[in-house]
Design a protein around this motif. Structure first.
Motif, short mmCIF file in Angstrom:
data_model
loop_
_atom_site.label_atom_id
_atom_site.label_comp_id
_atom_site.label_asym_id
_atom_site.label_seq_id
_atom_site.Cartn_x
_atom_site.Cartn_y
_atom_site.Cartn_z
N ASP A 1 61.29 -34.65 -13.70
CA ASP A 1 61.35 -35.79 -12.73
C ASP A 1 61.31 -35.32 -11.59
O ASP A 1 62.26 -35.33 -11.10
N PHE A 2 60.33 -34.98 -10.85
CA PHE A 2 60.20 -34.46 -9.47
C PHE A 2 60.49 -35.64 -8.77
O PHE A 2 61.11 -35.36 -7.58
N LEU A 3 60.29 -36.92 -8.87
CA LEU A 3 60.78 -38.12 -8.17
C LEU A 3 62.34 -38.13 -8.04
O LEU A 3 62.80 -38.02 -6.96
N ARG A 4 62.99 -38.07 -9.31
CA ARG A 4 64.50 -38.07 -9.03
C ARG A 4 64.94 -36.90 -8.23
O ARG A 4 66.06 -37.13 -7.50
N HIS A 5 64.28 -35.97 -7.96
CA HIS A 5 64.90 -34.45 -7.65
C HIS A 5 63.82 -34.49 -6.27
O HIS A 5 63.74 -33.19 -5.88
N THR A 6 63.29 -35.37 -5.46
CA THR A 6 62.56 -35.00 -4.45
C THR A 6 63.22 -34.34 -3.36
O THR A 6 62.65 -33.77 -2.61
N VAL A 7 64.42 -34.76 -3.04
CA VAL A 7 65.38 -34.04 -2.04
C VAL A 7 65.35 -32.49 -2.30
O VAL A 7 65.32 -31.59 -1.38
N ILE A 8 66.14 -32.38 -3.42
CA ILE A 8 66.01 -31.08 -4.05
C ILE A 8 64.88 -30.26 -3.75
O ILE A 8 64.73 -29.07 -3.37
N ALA A 9 63.71 -30.69 -4.32
CA ALA A 9 62.34 -30.07 -4.36
C ALA A 9 62.06 -29.96 -3.13
O ALA A 9 61.49 -28.52 -2.82
N THR A 10 62.15 -30.74 -1.87
CA THR A 10 61.53 -30.45 -0.65
C THR A 10 62.40 -29.63 0.25
O THR A 10 62.02 -28.75 0.79
N GLY A 11 63.79 -29.48 -0.33
CA GLY A 11 64.84 -28.49 0.45
C GLY A 11 64.54 -27.15 0.12
O GLY A 11 64.58 -26.13 0.77
N ILE A 12 64.10 -27.00 -1.17
CA ILE A 12 63.71 -25.51 -1.90
C ILE A 12 62.60 -25.42 -1.08
O ILE A 12 62.35 -24.01 -0.51
N ALA A 13 61.52 -26.13 -0.94
CA ALA A 13 60.14 -25.81 -0.28
C ALA A 13 60.34 -25.42 1.07
O ALA A 13 59.72 -24.48 1.55
N ASN A 14 61.19 -26.05 1.76
CA ASN A 14 61.44 -25.85 2.94
C ASN A 14 62.23 -24.50 3.29
O ASN A 14 61.69 -23.81 4.38
N HIS A 15 62.83 -24.04 2.50
CA HIS A 15 63.84 -22.99 2.70
C HIS A 15 62.56 -21.86 2.60
O HIS A 15 62.56 -20.78 3.02
N VAL A 16 61.79 -21.62 1.22
CA VAL A 16 60.87 -20.81 0.80
C VAL A 16 59.83 -20.58 2.05
O VAL A 16 59.47 -19.57 2.29
N ASP A 17 59.32 -21.86 2.34
CA ASP A 17 57.92 -21.80 3.32
C ASP A 17 58.66 -21.44 4.65
O ASP A 17 57.75 -21.17 5.73
N GLY A 18 59.80 -21.36 5.01
CA GLY A 18 60.64 -20.91 6.44
C GLY A 18 60.41 -22.08 7.42
O GLY A 18 60.72 -22.01 8.57
N VAL A 19 59.99 -23.33 6.93
CA VAL A 19 60.13 -24.63 7.84
C VAL A 19 61.69 -24.87 8.22
O VAL A 19 62.03 -25.24 9.03
N GLN A 20 62.69 -24.72 7.30
CA GLN A 20 63.93 -24.66 7.13
C GLN A 20 64.61 -23.42 7.59
O GLN A 20 64.44 -22.60 6.51
N ALA A 21 64.98 -22.93 8.48
CA ALA A 21 65.44 -21.60 8.78
C ALA A 21 66.55 -21.39 8.12
O ALA A 21 67.50 -22.25 7.36
N ALA A 22 66.77 -19.88 7.40
CA ALA A 22 67.39 -19.65 6.47
C ALA A 22 68.92 -19.70 6.95
O ALA A 22 69.43 -19.60 8.31
N ASP A 23 70.11 -20.25 6.25
CA ASP A 23 71.03 -20.74 6.61
C ASP A 23 72.21 -20.02 5.73
O ASP A 23 72.12 -20.11 4.51
N ALA A 24 73.34 -19.44 6.34
CA ALA A 24 74.49 -18.60 5.65
C ALA A 24 75.11 -19.59 4.65
O ALA A 24 75.86 -19.16 3.92
N THR A 25 75.08 -20.90 5.10
CA THR A 25 76.02 -21.87 4.34
C THR A 25 75.18 -22.43 3.11
O THR A 25 75.73 -23.22 2.35
N SER A 26 73.83 -22.35 3.13
CA SER A 26 72.98 -22.84 1.88
C SER A 26 73.61 -22.25 0.60
O SER A 26 73.39 -21.12 0.50
N ARG A 27 73.63 -23.15 -0.39
CA ARG A 27 73.84 -22.76 -1.73
C ARG A 27 73.19 -23.55 -2.82
O ARG A 27 72.85 -24.90 -2.42
#
Length: 285
Positions: free
Chosen positions: A23-49
């Motif tokens: 259910d990618f729709l249900r998890h759209t925020v988590i899926a895009t959060g992962i993608a942003n971190h992997v692709d470098g759009v969201q800078a790595a953050d020591a607080t991310s878990r």
């Protein structure tokens, strides 16, 4: 039941993709959060878990995250895991300031967190997730769309900050460097009237075949003319022509937004709640 937490978004994506794909729709925020971190759009953050819940056979049965310094975000989780998930986040992110998820899950997590950390909690806002059905374009809207470019970054930053201030969303907010990357990636659009920008619509990085619209902002003096509706419909059509499904969130306290998105073909799916944690006895603003 076992809980794993990692800071490595790429490792997390590999471990959870099969679960998320249910259910990618249900998890759209988590899926895009992962993608942003992997692709470098969201800078790595020591607080991310990034958290996953595993059954006895090691199958992933639940997900949640705390990314980019924001509050905990809950994906699908077994009901019996909510307290252990709260305990796990309390151990690695005791400074966490809130939680968001499906209404019942977020409320249960907030109650567990309050008991664990000795703090209070209150609901800050509710949102509704919509998916695009049959796209309809509003009629007789003056102006035309164009993709934002480098010279528009300062305007996009100002409008993004204005939108977040109006909405009262908690920090952190996307900074100029993140917005610039997203403009350069071609994901931000403007509606113009006579060469003058009057509305903004962006979309998140596509993930799992879904693209999520947002942010959407029209300055107060330009509202009521259908600019945001027309631009949202335009961006939605472009995404759909790329073979993507399209979704967006609305603030349930904003009846205008909920009405205009339904008018152009968006259909409600889930309601989410955001709870903020605060010292007991704190005065709410």
């Amino acid at each position: 039941m076992r809980i794993e937490i990692t800071r490595d978004a790429a490792v997390y994506r590999a471990a959870t993709e099969k679960f998320l794909s249910r259910d990618f729709l249900r998890h759209t925020v988590i899926a895009t959060g992962i993608a942003n971190h992997v692709d470098g759009v969201q800078a790595a953050d020591a607080t991310s878990r990034f958290l996953s819940v595993h059954a006895a056979d090691d199958t992933v049965v639940g997900v949640a995250m705390r990314a980019g310094g924001r509050e905990v975000y809950l994906g699908e989780l077994p009901a019996e895991s909510l307290r252990p998930v709260a305990e796990a986040f309390a151990a690695v992110a005791p400074g966490n300031t809130g939680v968001e998820g499906l209404v019942a899950d977020a409320e249960a997590f907030a109650e567990h967190w309050s008991a664990l950390r000795g703090v209070g909690h209150r609901e800050l806002f509710r949102t509704r997730l919509f998916r695009l059905g049959e796209l309809r374009f509003p009629a007789d809207v003056t102006g035309a769309p164009r993709r934002a470019v480098d010279r528009d970054v300062a305007l996009c930053v100002r409008w993004s900050e204005a939108m977040l201030t109006e909405s009262g969303l908690p920090p952190p907010h996307p900074g100029p460097s993140i917005i610039r990357k997203r403009v350069e990636a071609g994901r931000w659009w403007l509606w113009e009237v006579g060469g003058h920008p009057v509305s903004l619509v962006a979309h998140q990085v596509p993930a799992g075949g879904w693209a999520r619209i947002g942010p959407v902002y029209t300055p107060p003096g330009e509202r009521g003319h259908g600019y945001a509706s027309a631009l949202t419909a335009h961006v939605s059509r472009i995404l759909r022509r790329r073979g993507l499904d399209v979704c967006l969130f609305t603030d349930l306290a904003n009846p205008t937004a909920n009405r205009i998105y339904r008018a152009i073909g968006y259909e409600p799916v889930h309601d989410f709640a955001n709870f903020v944690f605060e010292e007991r006895g704190a005065v709410s603003r």
